[in-house]
Design an enzyme around this catalytic site. Structure first.
Site, PDB file in Angstrom:
ATOM      1  N   ALA A 155       0.838  -1.194   0.000  1.00 50.25           N
ATOM      2  CA  ALA A 155       0.000   0.000   0.000  1.00 50.25           C
ATOM      3  C   ALA A 155       0.880   1.254   0.000  1.00 50.25           C
ATOM      4  CB  ALA A 155      -0.907  -0.001   1.224  1.00 50.25           C
ATOM      5  N   ALA A 156       0.486   2.234  -0.795  1.00 49.44           N
ATOM      6  CA  ALA A 156       1.311   3.431  -0.982  1.00 49.44           C
ATOM      7  C   ALA A 156       1.510   4.190   0.330  1.00 49.44           C
ATOM      8  CB  ALA A 156       0.662   4.347  -2.017  1.00 49.44           C
ATOM      9  N   CYS A 157       0.528   4.092   1.219  1.00 49.91           N
ATOM     10  CA  CYS A 157       0.662   4.873   2.450  1.00 49.91           C
ATOM     11  C   CYS A 157       1.589   4.204   3.468  1.00 49.91           C
ATOM     12  CB  CYS A 157      -0.707   5.211   3.052  1.00 49.91           C
ATOM     13  SG  CYS A 157      -2.152   4.423   2.349  1.00 49.91           S
ATOM     14  N   HIS A 158       2.071   3.016   3.158  1.00 48.01           N
ATOM     15  CA  HIS A 158       2.960   2.331   4.101  1.00 48.01           C
ATOM     16  C   HIS A 158       4.432   2.567   3.775  1.00 48.01           C
ATOM     17  CE1 HIS A 158      -0.456  -0.670   5.044  1.00 48.01           C
ATOM     18  NE2 HIS A 158      -0.481   0.370   5.845  1.00 48.01           N
TER      19      HIS A 158
END
Lengths: 407, 407
Positions: B351-354
């Site tokens: 996930a990009a937010c990780h």
């Protein structure tokens, strides 16, 4: 058609449209992604943040993007609530619980936008807060500094007053209120008072500087200054954490955890461009609008004589340069009826979200008598409204009023 | 460059870009305004709502626009909370208070997006709710129907399970879970159980129908199906008020009071167009992506042999057609290191937010061993990814891996 409802919403500047289109087409990557597609978006967002900060004399790190003014206002008022709760908790933990039975107390005016008014009413109804709605003076259309100061109580946690009213255009004395509040001595069991203003109606119309206004929080609404339908909040020294901002949304931690959700790069680019245009042109736009509004009011006076009165044009009060609230005196000349007969003019009788066939609650709140309030139109000019647009509007109003008055 | 991170975000379809541009330029009026400028916007919003409804087999009145998936998920989970509170209140008022000491109980999986996970964790931490995080089966990558059913308690108010996982692509058995939950007899002091799914990763990839899934709430995220960065929520029979939806924002009462804030007409027009494209082409897009993904996995196998393993490609489980989660076995082949050496491939490890340099919590959650999880890449193909793109990506990966393995 001539559009004179720029306080409801504005068209987008062509450069804003271009900025949005460019960002959507070229910088569509996820700003959290480390490859080029993502970094392009990240850069655009940083630039937009700088332009917004510059527009209001702030630091880029003081800006948090939101989906619009409504979200911004809700977020800041909820922050007031949580701020007080946490402050109380810290008092309790320190064994100093004298003040514990008080709810947080908010002070606001009786002419705020629904996204302030209804939030605070909701806090009241659900027993979360106490709220004082200060009536605007019928003489000035403003909340007086004294009335705000007198309303302050030991449990007051936030004062929120709009920068200028959306219907009358009257500019509120934020700087003086702030200065007086800052001077007040607060006891050790009294929380700090956070100062907020919703600047929806002043940005792009008059200079707005967070240090001149001396506010802690300010709400930015893009679509009132030829930008897109998103917004931002300003929080003084947010980067250093002096003042709180509590997130409403939990998720991916975007916007330094203050506002989760994948960034709307296109809209943010447009908002930044709209702010940049304000930075460069606010003064000339202000003059242009002031001149056109003066021409409009003069022309209305010449055409209708004593049959028109201007609401909110009050001795000693300043108005934002684009707003003319005018009532046509006489039976059967309700604002909505006049608008229905107009063939050229596009305007409203008040805030777009309100019913358009009842007298404006705002005008009633500042003491305009019912028979005048119900006959009011809000005419708000734009950056590019011309004198010839005004000629056509006044002629249109003349035929509409004559039509309604003919037996 | 070849972009294989379509699960993070997608570019906008040219027709979507056009729809946004057109609406921003031509329908910029306030949708609440009664004159033509406003009504044009209102019509566009109604059309978009119809397309969204059609995409998921719902009624237009079941759709509420939001600023994105994060807002949608937050809104629905908060609705679960309030729903239970009000239900408890009604029990108390009826003098039937047996169940009063229970907090609302949510059931979810251990591999949800942060906009579910962090909201529920916040509910837990602040003592607002009890949450059961069901571990996905290491055999199937799915939460099993039995484990969900077994977790149900008298105070369970909402079950929220993603439609498909964003990293493995594994489709979750929503329909079977719903069917089993519906069959359960609930006592008179047990609240109804609301069923929600975040459909971010299935829309536009496989057919999504709210009646087949048998869910009460569903979250729509535009930027995962070539639409803009806004979203919507579906609530079954919202028009008739059978199920609740509690607003987060108070204000002008837009979206039938469910979501205040001046409507983002441009983005809504784009979302509608993206949904319309899904309605017309979902099946052909699905086939195209499935073929390209099969080619990718075959090519990886041929090139790397037993040095690659596919995470989430599990006996008996179906995956969305575009996602390939692959690990390269060996020392020094961490996903982030491989990506750093790639010259053509744009992708992510999760996930990009990780954080992009630690093993994915999602892979660990479904039982992938650490040494394999940390070497994983998430490759997600798009509608228009070609076999020749894949050839270039695999050659790129080959050089990257060789580079990292050379002494």
């Amino acid at each position: 058609m001539v559009y004179l409802d720029y306080n409801a919403t504005t068209p987008l500047e062509p450069e804003v449209l271009d900025a949005i289109h460019h960002a959507l087409a070229e910088a569509w990557g996820n700003p959290s992604s480390s490859y080029e597609e993502g970094q392009k978006a990240k850069t655009i967002i940083a630039q937009a943040r700088s332009h917004l900060a510059k527009m209001i004399g702030a630091n880029p790190s003081d800006i948090v993007f939101t989906s619009g003014g409504t979200e911004g206002n809700n977020m800041i008022l909820q922050t007031g609530l949580r701020y007080y709760e946490n402050w109380r908790k810290s008092l309790t933990e320190a064994g100093d619980g004298d003040n514990m039975n008080h709810l947080p107390h908010f002070i606001t005016s009786n002419m705020e936008h629904d996204s302030i008014k209804h939030v605070l009413e909701h806090f009241q109804e659900t027993g979360q807060a106490e709220v004082t709605f200060i009536p605007a003076s019928t003489k000035t259309g403003r909340v007086s500094v004294e009335s705000v100061v007198e309303a302050i109580k030991p449990n007051t946690c936030m004062i929120t007053i709009m920068s200028a009213n959306n219907e009358t255009g009257v500019i509120q004395p934020l700087d003086k209120i702030s200065a007086n509040v800052r001077l007040m001595k607060r006891g050790p069991r009294e929380s700090k008072i956070l100062m907020h203003t919703d600047a929806a109606q002043t940005l792009g119309k008059i200079p707005v500087d967070v240090f001149d206004l001396d506010v802690d929080y300010l709400t930015i609404v893009g679509h009132k200054f030829y930008g897109p339908r998103i917004g931002a909040v300003y929080v003084r020294d947010l980067g250093s954490g002096t003042l709180p901002l509590y997130p409403i949304f939990f998720g991916g931690g975007q916007e330094r955890n203050f506002r989760s959700g994948t960034e709307n790069t296109g809209m943010i680019a447009g908002l930044g461009k709209a702010a940049e245009i304000v930075c460069h042109n606010c003064r000339s736009h202000e003059i242009a609008m002031r001149n056109v509004r003066a021409y409009l009011e003069e022309k209305l006076k010449v055409t209708f004589g004593d049959s028109v009165v201007f609401n909110g044009k009050l001795e000693g009060s300043e108005r934002i340069p684009n707003t003319c609230n005018v009532s046509f005196l006489g039976e059967g000349l309700e604002g909505y009826k006049i608008l229905a007969k107009c063939q050229v003019l596009q305007a409203s009788i008040g805030a777009a979200c309100h019913a358009q066939n009842r007298p404006s609650p705002i005008l009633l709140a500042i003491g305009v008598p019912v028979h005048i309030a119900r006959n009011a139109l809000r005419l708000s000019v734009g950056r590019y409204t011309t004198m010839s647009d005004i000629d056509r509007v006044v002629a249109d109003l003349k035929q509409a009023v004559e039509h309604l008055q003919s037996p």
